[in-house]
Design an enzyme around this catalytic site. Structure first.
Site, PDB file in Angstrom:
ATOM      1  N   LYS A  59     -11.213  10.245 -21.209  1.00  0.00           N
ATOM      2  CA  LYS A  59     -10.097  10.572 -20.321  1.00  0.00           C
ATOM      3  C   LYS A  59     -10.275   9.722 -19.065  1.00  0.00           C
ATOM      4  CE  LYS A  59      -7.311  13.292 -20.909  1.00  0.00           C
ATOM      5  NZ  LYS A  59      -5.981  13.243 -21.563  1.00  0.00           N
TER       6      LYS A  59
ATOM      7  N   HIS B  91      -2.078  15.757 -30.871  1.00  0.00           N
ATOM      8  CA  HIS B  91      -2.545  15.975 -29.503  1.00  0.00           C
ATOM      9  C   HIS B  91      -3.043  17.409 -29.372  1.00  0.00           C
ATOM     10  CE1 HIS B  91      -1.403  17.483 -25.383  1.00  0.00           C
ATOM     11  NE2 HIS B  91      -2.136  16.445 -25.033  1.00  0.00           N
TER      12      HIS B  91
END
Ligand code: MG
Length: 388
Positions: free
Chosen positions: A165, A294
């Site tokens: 991330k 996701h």
């Protein structure tokens, strides 16, 4: 059979570490746990992220399907027109919690797992990817901290894919972390990077060109919007994935025509249920565009729903993101669904194949009563644009 009643419990689940990304920061999550009843006594389970507002929306979704036959899923989904179709109605998040419970009801009614109603069990276990969220250490330590986090997760759960991330530190720092991961783990580990759309197209292009030797599985939403993604993709020969610039059916053909994305990441919460997400997978298959899933930080109920969807979808060809490995608790019997050798076995019992643990539900509800709903802070305070 008719849908006749609804019970919703709000619960809090804490994380084992703070989850920071370019756009959010959270130490736990609040979920609405749905129990949808029928006149035949079958109860279906659903789950959606969010507190009181999501609860309100779930009540609206329930009103739209009360009295409906659970087996008429196409008609049922049509009764839930939402803002993603330019219409007034409950949010896709709320719709998905109710629709998930309907699938559980159908499976329990016929004594078959949900995947058997979606095309059958194409795979018995679903490979999973570990998203690595930054934990706000010093920027200079980001690469070593990322490697340490990956080492721990891989040693314990056997992940074959990890996702950094990004978008928190400078792009060069985050590229360094990817380079350190590749050095440490070699070619066998699938690597993704996801700055949640905060880089400019130019920054994304520069990043991609510097990352060409890293064999990234994809860059996920490096920049914002279909136009921006198109510019990046035209300049960089690395696949682009999205859960941000294609979030409703209207955007699918636009993105396909623009050659802006290589992989669309579905999510029942974003698309309004398992059934619409299955349709998205078919669209991607027909256009030979990649399809993955996701994660919205699901607990066991929604994770089971995703596993059934993934199990029945041959075109899903990438490990799906999961985050419950850093949740401190769950709500299902037996605790969080176990990850072994980087994959999770698809439940085999009727319906979703998971049941609520009443004590775990009460633990979560007590945390919610005590603390109030956990809030995710959006726009991370150290998002790099703020201080560069
Ligand atoms: Mg993403």
């Amino acid at each position: 059979m008719k849908i006749t009643d609804l019970k919703v419990d709000l619960i809090n689940i804490t994380y084992t570490h703070t989850m920071s990304s370019a756009t959010s920061k959270a130490s736990g999550t609040t979920k609405c746990i749905v129990r949808l009843g029928t006149d035949e006594g079958i109860v279906g389970l659903g789950e959606a992220p969010g507190g009181a507002e999501t609860h309100e929306e779930i009540l609206r979704a329930y009103e739209a399907v009360r009295g409906h036959d659970p087996f008429r899923i196409e008609a049922l989904v049509e009764r839930l027109p939402g803002p993603h179709r330019g219409l007034y109605g409950p949010t896709p998040t709320a719709m998905s919690a109710v629709e998930m419970a309907v699938w559980d009801i159908m499976g329990k009614a016929v004594g078959r797992p949900v995947c058997d109603l979606l095309g059958g069990r194409y795979r018995a276990a679903v490979p999973v990817c570990a998203p690595l969220f930054t934990d706000e250490g010093a920027e200079a330590d980001f690469a070593s901290a990322t490697v340490a986090a990956a080492e721990a997760a891989i040693a314990r759960w056997g992940f074959g894919a990890v996702k950094v991330k990004a978008g928190v530190y400078r792009p060069g720092t985050e590229l360094g972390a990817l380079r350190a991961l590749r050095r440490q783990f070699g070619d066998g580990l699938a690597l993704r990077v996801d700055p949640n759309g905060v880089w400019s197209p130019e920054e994304s292009i520069r990043f991609g060109q510097r990352a060409l030797d890293l064999d990234l599985e994809w860059m996920e939403d490096p920049t914002w919007g279909i136009e921006g993604m198109q510019r990046v993709r035209a300049a960089v020969p690395i696949p682009l994935a999205t859960n941000m610039c294609v979030r409703n059916f209207d955007e699918v053909p636009v993105a396909f025509r623009a050659r802006a994305v290589d992989v669309i990441l579905g999510d029942h919460r974003i698309w309004g249920g398992i059934w619409p997400t299955r349709k998205l997978a078919a669209l991607c298959e027909g256009m030979n565009v990649g399809f993955g899933l996701h994660s919205s930080h699901e607990l066991g109920i929604a994770t089971a729903a995703r596993l059934h969807l993934a199990a029945a979808t041959a075109h899903l060809s990438y490990p799906i993101d999961v985050t419950h490995w850093f949740h401190a608790d769950d709500v299902i019997e037996g605790g969080p669904l176990p990850i072994r050798d980087g994959a999770i076995a698809v439940p085999t019992g009727p319906g979703l194949g998971v049941e609520i643990d009443p004590e775990a539900l009460e633990r979560g509800a007590a945390r919610c009563r005590r603390d109030g709903p956990y809030m995710t802070t959006f726009t991370h305070p150290s998002r790099y644009r703020w201080w560069v």
